[in-house]
Design a protein around this motif. Structure first.
Motif, PDB file in Angstrom:
ATOM      1  N   ILE A  27      -2.158   0.663  -3.176  1.00 13.38           N
ATOM      2  CA  ILE A  27      -1.420  -0.582  -2.985  1.00 13.38           C
ATOM      3  C   ILE A  27       0.060  -0.392  -3.311  1.00 13.38           C
ATOM      4  O   ILE A  27       0.405   0.375  -4.209  1.00 13.38           O
ATOM      5  CB  ILE A  27      -2.040  -1.710  -3.842  1.00 13.38           C
ATOM      6  CG1 ILE A  27      -1.519  -3.078  -3.423  1.00 13.38           C
ATOM      7  CG2 ILE A  27      -1.856  -1.430  -5.314  1.00 13.38           C
ATOM      8  CD1 ILE A  27      -2.317  -4.238  -4.017  1.00 13.38           C
ATOM      9  N   THR A  28       0.895  -1.077  -2.521  1.00 12.74           N
ATOM     10  CA  THR A  28       2.329  -1.161  -2.785  1.00 12.74           C
ATOM     11  C   THR A  28       2.730  -2.625  -2.677  1.00 12.74           C
ATOM     12  O   THR A  28       1.938  -3.465  -2.240  1.00 12.74           O
ATOM     13  CB  THR A  28       3.160  -0.356  -1.763  1.00 12.74           C
ATOM     14  OG1 THR A  28       3.001  -0.931  -0.453  1.00 12.74           O
ATOM     15  CG2 THR A  28       2.783   1.111  -1.747  1.00 12.74           C
ATOM     16  N   THR A  29       3.968  -2.908  -3.027  1.00 12.12           N
ATOM     17  CA  THR A  29       4.492  -4.247  -2.773  1.00 12.12           C
ATOM     18  C   THR A  29       4.608  -4.440  -1.262  1.00 12.12           C
ATOM     19  O   THR A  29       4.498  -3.486  -0.494  1.00 12.12           O
ATOM     20  CB  THR A  29       5.880  -4.443  -3.415  1.00 12.12           C
ATOM     21  OG1 THR A  29       6.795  -3.535  -2.795  1.00 12.12           O
ATOM     22  CG2 THR A  29       5.840  -4.224  -4.914  1.00 12.12           C
ATOM     23  N   GLY A  30       4.901  -5.655  -0.865  1.00 13.54           N
ATOM     24  CA  GLY A  30       5.046  -5.968   0.554  1.00 13.54           C
ATOM     25  C   GLY A  30       6.453  -5.772   1.081  1.00 13.54           C
ATOM     26  O   GLY A  30       6.700  -6.024   2.266  1.00 13.54           O
ATOM     27  N   GLY A  31       7.369  -5.342   0.231  1.00 14.39           N
ATOM     28  CA  GLY A  31       8.741  -5.148   0.693  1.00 14.39           C
ATOM     29  C   GLY A  31       9.290  -6.436   1.296  1.00 14.39           C
ATOM     30  O   GLY A  31       9.218  -7.497   0.682  1.00 14.39           O
ATOM     31  N   LEU A  33       8.063  -7.950   3.879  1.00 12.95           N
ATOM     32  CA  LEU A  33       7.000  -8.673   4.579  1.00 12.95           C
ATOM     33  C   LEU A  33       6.700  -9.993   3.877  1.00 12.95           C
ATOM     34  O   LEU A  33       6.940 -10.123   2.674  1.00 12.95           O
ATOM     35  CB  LEU A  33       5.719  -7.827   4.623  1.00 12.95           C
ATOM     36  CG  LEU A  33       5.787  -6.523   5.388  1.00 12.95           C
ATOM     37  CD1 LEU A  33       4.531  -5.696   5.124  1.00 12.95           C
ATOM     38  CD2 LEU A  33       5.949  -6.793   6.870  1.00 12.95           C
ATOM     39  N   PRO A  34       6.113 -10.951   4.593  1.00 13.06           N
ATOM     40  CA  PRO A  34       5.707 -12.186   3.917  1.00 13.06           C
ATOM     41  C   PRO A  34       4.550 -11.962   2.936  1.00 13.06           C
ATOM     42  O   PRO A  34       4.344 -12.761   2.032  1.00 13.06           O
ATOM     43  CB  PRO A  34       5.291 -13.121   5.054  1.00 13.06           C
ATOM     44  CG  PRO A  34       5.249 -12.313   6.289  1.00 13.06           C
ATOM     45  CD  PRO A  34       5.945 -11.023   6.026  1.00 13.06           C
ATOM     46  N   ALA A  35       3.822 -10.880   3.085  1.00 13.14           N
ATOM     47  CA  ALA A  35       2.728 -10.536   2.174  1.00 13.14           C
ATOM     48  C   ALA A  35       3.313  -9.965   0.885  1.00 13.14           C
ATOM     49  O   ALA A  35       4.299  -9.230   0.916  1.00 13.14           O
ATOM     50  CB  ALA A  35       1.805  -9.511   2.814  1.00 13.14           C
ATOM     51  N   ARG A  36       2.684 -10.301  -0.247  1.00 16.26           N
ATOM     52  CA  ARG A  36       3.160  -9.768  -1.530  1.00 16.26           C
ATOM     53  C   ARG A  36       2.849  -8.288  -1.683  1.00 16.26           C
ATOM     54  O   ARG A  36       3.546  -7.553  -2.365  1.00 16.26           O
ATOM     55  CB  ARG A  36       2.528 -10.530  -2.689  1.00 16.26           C
ATOM     56  CG  ARG A  36       2.992 -11.953  -2.814  1.00 16.26           C
ATOM     57  CD  ARG A  36       2.366 -12.633  -4.000  1.00 16.26           C
ATOM     58  NE  ARG A  36       0.955 -12.252  -4.092  1.00 16.26           N
ATOM     59  CZ  ARG A  36       0.133 -12.631  -5.047  1.00 16.26           C
ATOM     60  NH1 ARG A  36       0.560 -13.381  -6.009  1.00 16.26           N
ATOM     61  NH2 ARG A  36      -1.130 -12.261  -5.053  1.00 16.26           N
ATOM     62  N   PHE A  37       1.724  -7.850  -1.071  1.00 15.50           N
ATOM     63  CA  PHE A  37       1.273  -6.480  -1.222  1.00 15.50           C
ATOM     64  C   PHE A  37       0.838  -5.921   0.120  1.00 15.50           C
ATOM     65  O   PHE A  37       0.466  -6.660   1.026  1.00 15.50           O
ATOM     66  CB  PHE A  37       0.066  -6.403  -2.179  1.00 15.50           C
ATOM     67  CG  PHE A  37       0.359  -6.924  -3.550  1.00 15.50           C
ATOM     68  CD1 PHE A  37       1.015  -6.140  -4.475  1.00 15.50           C
ATOM     69  CD2 PHE A  37      -0.026  -8.206  -3.912  1.00 15.50           C
ATOM     70  CE1 PHE A  37       1.289  -6.630  -5.744  1.00 15.50           C
ATOM     71  CE2 PHE A  37       0.244  -8.703  -5.175  1.00 15.50           C
ATOM     72  CZ  PHE A  37       0.907  -7.916  -6.097  1.00 15.50           C
ATOM     73  N   VAL A  38       0.834  -4.593   0.198  1.00 18.61           N
ATOM     74  CA  VAL A  38       0.239  -3.883   1.324  1.00 18.61           C
ATOM     75  C   VAL A  38      -0.779  -2.914   0.740  1.00 18.61           C
ATOM     76  O   VAL A  38      -0.454  -2.145  -0.172  1.00 18.61           O
ATOM     77  CB  VAL A  38       1.289  -3.100   2.155  1.00 18.61           C
ATOM     78  CG1 VAL A  38       0.617  -2.250   3.222  1.00 18.61           C
ATOM     79  CG2 VAL A  38       2.302  -4.050   2.782  1.00 18.61           C
TER      80      VAL A  38
END
Length: 132
Positions: A27-31, A33-38
Motif C-alpha cells: 500500500i501507498t498513499t493515493g498521491g 488521486l481522490p483515493a487516500r490509498f493505492v
C-alpha cells in the motif's frame, strides 16, 4: 495510469517498498488521486503456471490489506488481463469468486468495486457474476 494520475509521490513510495511478489499486495498513499490509498498487487503472467491460484492470492491479499488498514471500500481492475495475457473470462470468474469468498467472512469492507476498462470486460464480468 495510476502513476500518471496520482503524481510522483506514489512512484517514490513504491520504490521504497522493495518490489511486490506475484500474489502479494502493498500500500501507498493515493498521491493526487481522490483515493487516500493505492493498494498495489502483482498478478500472474499467463503461462507461468498456477495462474488461477496466484490471481486469487493477489485479490485476497489486496482485500486483507485493505481490511488491515481499516478501509471500507476497494476498487480492482481486471488484474493480469492486459499485457500479462490472463484470459479475461477466466480472470473474471477467479476474481469475483475470490472477492465473494473473502466478503462471506467477517470483514470491515463494505464495498468492492470492479473498475473495468471497456464494455467487453464489463460484459465478461457481468456474465461471470450472473453464473455465480
Amino acid at each position: 495510469a495510476i502513476h500518471r494520475a496520482g503524481g510522483p509521490a506514489i512512484l517514490e513510495e513504491c520504490r521504497k517498498l522493495g518490489g511486490c511478489e506475484t500474489g502479494d499486495a502493498k500500500i501507498t498513499t493515493g498521491g493526487n488521486l481522490p483515493a487516500r490509498f493505492v493498494i498495489h498487487t502483482a498478478g500472474p503472467v499467463w503461462g507461468d503456471g498456477d495462474e488461477d491460484a496466484k490471481l486469487r492470492r493477489a485479490c485476497i491479499s489486496s482485500l486483507a490489506l485493505a481490511d488491515d488498514k481499516g478501509l471500507k471500500s476497494i476498487a480492482f481492475p481486471a488484474i493480469s488481463t492486459g499485457i500479462y495475457r490472463f484470459p479475461l473470462e477466466r480472470a473474471a470468474r477467479v476474481l469475483l469468486r475470490a472477492a465473494a469468498d473473502y466478503l462471506s467472512r467477517k470483514t470491515g469492507l463494505q464495498r468492492v468495486i470492479f473498475c473495468l476498462y471497456d464494455e467487453k470486460t464489463y460484459d465478461e464480468f457481468a456474465r461471470a457474476l450472473s453464473e455465480m
